[in-house]
Scaffold this motif. Sequence first.
Motif, PDB file in Angstrom:
ATOM      1  N   ASN A 118      39.750  25.511  25.728  1.00 42.53           N
ATOM      2  CA  ASN A 118      38.983  26.549  26.404  1.00 42.53           C
ATOM      3  C   ASN A 118      39.891  27.471  27.226  1.00 42.53           C
ATOM      4  OD1 ASN A 118      36.429  27.754  27.017  1.00 42.53           O
ATOM      5  ND2 ASN A 118      36.527  26.826  29.050  1.00 42.53           N
ATOM      6  N   ILE A 119      41.067  26.977  27.623  1.00 46.15           N
ATOM      7  CA  ILE A 119      42.019  27.824  28.348  1.00 46.15           C
ATOM      8  C   ILE A 119      42.390  29.028  27.501  1.00 46.15           C
ATOM      9  CG2 ILE A 119      44.356  27.924  29.304  1.00 46.15           C
ATOM     10  CD1 ILE A 119      44.056  24.977  30.073  1.00 46.15           C
ATOM     11  N   LEU A 120      42.668  28.804  26.226  1.00 43.18           N
ATOM     12  CA  LEU A 120      43.015  29.905  25.322  1.00 43.18           C
ATOM     13  C   LEU A 120      41.852  30.875  25.189  1.00 43.18           C
ATOM     14  CD1 LEU A 120      44.729  27.760  22.534  1.00 43.18           C
ATOM     15  CD2 LEU A 120      45.856  29.005  24.385  1.00 43.18           C
ATOM     16  N   GLY A 172      39.093  36.042  26.823  1.00 42.27           N
ATOM     17  CA  GLY A 172      37.868  36.661  27.299  1.00 42.27           C
ATOM     18  C   GLY A 172      36.595  36.091  26.743  1.00 42.27           C
ATOM     19  N   THR A 173      36.677  34.911  26.084  1.00 44.79           N
ATOM     20  CA  THR A 173      35.488  34.343  25.437  1.00 44.79           C
ATOM     21  C   THR A 173      35.121  32.951  25.921  1.00 44.79           C
ATOM     22  OG1 THR A 173      36.823  33.436  23.619  1.00 44.79           O
ATOM     23  CG2 THR A 173      35.958  35.675  23.335  1.00 44.79           C
ATOM     24  N   GLY A 174      35.928  32.315  26.726  1.00 47.50           N
ATOM     25  CA  GLY A 174      35.696  30.921  27.091  1.00 47.50           C
ATOM     26  C   GLY A 174      34.609  30.746  28.134  1.00 47.50           C
ATOM     27  N   ILE A 175      34.133  29.503  28.231  1.00 46.16           N
ATOM     28  CA  ILE A 175      33.142  29.134  29.237  1.00 46.16           C
ATOM     29  C   ILE A 175      33.876  28.708  30.502  1.00 46.16           C
ATOM     30  CG2 ILE A 175      31.276  27.534  29.800  1.00 46.16           C
ATOM     31  CD1 ILE A 175      30.720  27.293  26.807  1.00 46.16           C
ATOM     32  N   SER A 176      33.576  29.390  31.597  1.00 48.49           N
ATOM     33  CA  SER A 176      34.298  29.112  32.841  1.00 48.49           C
ATOM     34  C   SER A 176      33.667  29.920  33.960  1.00 48.49           C
ATOM     35  CB  SER A 176      35.774  29.500  32.707  1.00 48.49           C
ATOM     36  OG  SER A 176      35.891  30.913  32.572  1.00 48.49           O
ATOM     37  N   THR A 177      34.176  29.712  35.165  1.00 48.99           N
ATOM     38  CA  THR A 177      33.927  30.612  36.286  1.00 48.99           C
ATOM     39  C   THR A 177      35.248  31.259  36.656  1.00 48.99           C
ATOM     40  OG1 THR A 177      32.102  29.280  37.156  1.00 48.99           O
ATOM     41  CG2 THR A 177      33.173  30.794  38.676  1.00 48.99           C
ATOM     42  N   VAL A 178      35.274  32.580  36.645  1.00 54.47           N
ATOM     43  CA  VAL A 178      36.494  33.332  36.919  1.00 54.47           C
ATOM     44  C   VAL A 178      36.376  33.996  38.284  1.00 54.47           C
ATOM     45  CG1 VAL A 178      38.014  35.209  36.189  1.00 54.47           C
ATOM     46  CG2 VAL A 178      36.904  33.747  34.469  1.00 54.47           C
ATOM     47  N   PHE A 179      37.366  33.757  39.134  1.00 52.96           N
ATOM     48  CA  PHE A 179      37.452  34.390  40.448  1.00 52.96           C
ATOM     49  C   PHE A 179      38.453  35.537  40.344  1.00 52.96           C
ATOM     50  CE2 PHE A 179      36.147  30.063  41.048  1.00 52.96           C
ATOM     51  CZ  PHE A 179      35.217  30.093  42.075  1.00 52.96           C
ATOM     52  N   MET A 239      41.098  22.707  36.297  1.00 60.02           N
ATOM     53  CA  MET A 239      40.358  21.975  35.276  1.00 60.02           C
ATOM     54  C   MET A 239      39.667  20.776  35.917  1.00 60.02           C
ATOM     55  SD  MET A 239      41.223  24.046  32.933  1.00 60.02           S
ATOM     56  CE  MET A 239      40.641  23.317  31.397  1.00 60.02           C
ATOM     57  N   THR A 240      38.358  20.680  35.703  1.00 58.20           N
ATOM     58  CA  THR A 240      37.570  19.661  36.382  1.00 58.20           C
ATOM     59  C   THR A 240      36.602  19.014  35.396  1.00 58.20           C
ATOM     60  OG1 THR A 240      36.151  19.291  38.299  1.00 58.20           O
ATOM     61  CG2 THR A 240      35.891  21.409  37.152  1.00 58.20           C
ATOM     62  N   ASP A 241      35.548  18.342  35.912  1.00 55.32           N
ATOM     63  CA  ASP A 241      34.657  17.593  35.036  1.00 55.32           C
ATOM     64  C   ASP A 241      33.357  18.336  34.753  1.00 55.32           C
ATOM     65  OD1 ASP A 241      33.708  17.397  37.575  1.00 55.32           O
ATOM     66  OD2 ASP A 241      33.470  15.221  37.591  1.00 55.32           O
ATOM     67  N   VAL A 242      33.284  19.629  35.081  1.00 57.40           N
ATOM     68  CA  VAL A 242      32.132  20.463  34.729  1.00 57.40           C
ATOM     69  C   VAL A 242      32.640  21.739  34.082  1.00 57.40           C
ATOM     70  CG1 VAL A 242      30.604  19.564  36.524  1.00 57.40           C
ATOM     71  CG2 VAL A 242      32.101  21.500  37.031  1.00 57.40           C
ATOM     72  N   ASP A 243      31.754  22.427  33.345  1.00 55.09           N
ATOM     73  CA  ASP A 243      32.156  23.632  32.619  1.00 55.09           C
ATOM     74  C   ASP A 243      32.399  24.819  33.539  1.00 55.09           C
ATOM     75  OD1 ASP A 243      32.009  22.401  30.132  1.00 55.09           O
ATOM     76  OD2 ASP A 243      29.870  22.823  29.935  1.00 55.09           O
ATOM     77  N   ASN A 282      20.496  18.458  40.213  1.00 54.26           N
ATOM     78  CA  ASN A 282      19.537  19.544  40.424  1.00 54.26           C
ATOM     79  C   ASN A 282      19.342  20.311  39.126  1.00 54.26           C
ATOM     80  OD1 ASN A 282      18.061  21.787  41.181  1.00 54.26           O
ATOM     81  ND2 ASN A 282      19.213  22.144  43.060  1.00 54.26           N
ATOM     82  N   PRO A 283      18.220  20.077  38.423  1.00 48.50           N
ATOM     83  CA  PRO A 283      17.994  20.750  37.135  1.00 48.50           C
ATOM     84  C   PRO A 283      17.824  22.257  37.264  1.00 48.50           C
ATOM     85  CG  PRO A 283      16.043  19.539  37.833  1.00 48.50           C
ATOM     86  CD  PRO A 283      17.133  19.153  38.767  1.00 48.50           C
ATOM     87  N   ALA A 284      17.593  22.771  38.456  1.00 51.30           N
ATOM     88  CA  ALA A 284      17.415  24.213  38.645  1.00 51.30           C
ATOM     89  C   ALA A 284      18.741  24.936  38.858  1.00 51.30           C
ATOM     90  CB  ALA A 284      16.488  24.461  39.839  1.00 51.30           C
ATOM     91  N   ALA A 285      19.842  24.206  38.869  1.00 52.63           N
ATOM     92  CA  ALA A 285      21.142  24.833  39.096  1.00 52.63           C
ATOM     93  C   ALA A 285      21.492  25.783  37.954  1.00 52.63           C
ATOM     94  CB  ALA A 285      22.211  23.751  39.227  1.00 52.63           C
ATOM     95  N   TYR A 286      22.121  26.896  38.296  1.00 53.90           N
ATOM     96  CA  TYR A 286      22.535  27.854  37.273  1.00 53.90           C
ATOM     97  C   TYR A 286      24.035  28.100  37.382  1.00 53.90           C
ATOM     98  CZ  TYR A 286      22.258  31.166  41.180  1.00 53.90           C
ATOM     99  OH  TYR A 286      22.411  31.796  42.392  1.00 53.90           O
ATOM    100  N   ALA A 287      24.621  28.456  36.243  1.00 53.28           N
ATOM    101  CA  ALA A 287      26.065  28.660  36.181  1.00 53.28           C
ATOM    102  C   ALA A 287      26.446  30.022  36.746  1.00 53.28           C
ATOM    103  CB  ALA A 287      26.547  28.544  34.737  1.00 53.28           C
ATOM    104  N   ILE A 288      27.624  30.067  37.365  1.00 51.96           N
ATOM    105  CA  ILE A 288      28.182  31.307  37.903  1.00 51.96           C
ATOM    106  C   ILE A 288      29.387  31.672  37.045  1.00 51.96           C
ATOM    107  CG2 ILE A 288      29.253  32.399  39.912  1.00 51.96           C
ATOM    108  CD1 ILE A 288      27.719  30.372  41.654  1.00 51.96           C
ATOM    109  N   ASP A 289      29.283  32.791  36.330  1.00 47.00           N
ATOM    110  CA  ASP A 289      30.338  33.178  35.386  1.00 47.00           C
ATOM    111  C   ASP A 289      31.517  33.859  36.063  1.00 47.00           C
ATOM    112  OD1 ASP A 289      28.903  32.262  33.138  1.00 47.00           O
ATOM    113  OD2 ASP A 289      27.731  34.118  33.098  1.00 47.00           O
ATOM    114  N   ARG A 290      31.243  34.705  37.040  1.00 47.53           N
ATOM    115  CA  ARG A 290      32.299  35.521  37.626  1.00 47.53           C
ATOM    116  C   ARG A 290      32.046  35.709  39.117  1.00 47.53           C
ATOM    117  NH1 ARG A 290      36.131  38.375  35.151  1.00 47.53           N
ATOM    118  NH2 ARG A 290      35.102  37.846  33.190  1.00 47.53           N
TER     119      ARG A 290
END
Length: 369
Positions: free
Chosen positions: A239-241, A246-253, A167-171, A181-189
């Motif tokens: 968001n952990i729950l 299978g619905t939360g916002i995160s990056t899953v490894f 758990m950190t300070d970003v989604d 960097n406004p061009a950054a994109y999220a990595i879901d998995r």
Amino acid sequence: MSGTIVIKIGTSSLTQPATGNLALSTIAGLVEVTSKLRHKGYSVILVSSGAVGVGCGRLHLAERPTELAMKQAVAAVGQGRLMRIYDDMFTTLQQPIAQVLLTRFDLVERSRYMNVFRTFEALLNLNVVPIVNENDTVAVHELKFGDNDTLSARVASLVDADWLFLMTDVDQLYSADPRSNPAAYAIDRVENIDQLTADVASAGTQWGTGGMLTKIEAAKIATAAGVRTVIANGRNATNILDVIAGTGISTVFEPQPRPFNARQRWLAHGLVPAGQLYLDDGAVRAVRDRGKSLLPAGIVEIDGEFESQAAVKLCDRQGAEIARGLVNYSSADLQQILGQKTDAIPGILGYAGTETIVHRDNLVLSSTA
């Protein structure tokens, strides 16, 4: 039981950025979610940063100390207050907790490693939530994990956890720092962490020691041990729950297969290598592909100074790690017998040592081998 979850909450989530004081609403949310997970049948271990940050706030320090003795003193002030807050909040939900303070040595030395494992096992069987932190008040540099991301990954490996939440300070993990960097994109998995390309150079906040790089390194440790690892926002514990559902916002490894027993997990993730042995192609094939022990004839170079029974990396000629394990000779003795046949050892060293340099029972293949 539904499984075991390790949750690591960082200083940036636990404290207010401007002052370093505790963010009580965040802690309350985390406590509530932890209790809900317990009621769902999960065993939960909480790895909590914040002792030094809370100590700084308590002592009205403007910045985190860098000198070791001062940092240890501040941690001693903060740890007691942090645990009192946790205990008060968990008590309102009738959830018992326990404080577990660790140094790296507790997971390096085999008997201590097993003692820690049995302690966690007993606590979880008693339906207790262990709250883990590095023992900052006594740890010296050589015995420190360095950050609680690494600590949480090693704890997750130790207890054979199903989930590790960082758990950190970003989604989520981003391709670059979204704050600059406004061009950054999220990595879901992330299916293969070794192929991950992302800008993870952020170094954390002034009150913490971590950053995204340490979380990636922690994810490598945990996923190699078969633990599904998640990066998510620590300010929103619910968001952990959602992530588990299978619905939360995160990056899953995604985890790798679990080939390890408890001893192999200790060899792979509990030990700190003191050196490297470089092997010829034949020795690489023997160790990696045929499950053989390492013999002196297959060693072409040694790096580092170490004693017998130290942990070492076994690498190919190019330096790629293929395995790690416990070495039967000191580096000084190995320098004399590398490349030699086994029956030449007594004549060179003057004593009849073991035939193997690293026995197959004392080594484990690396995840990338």
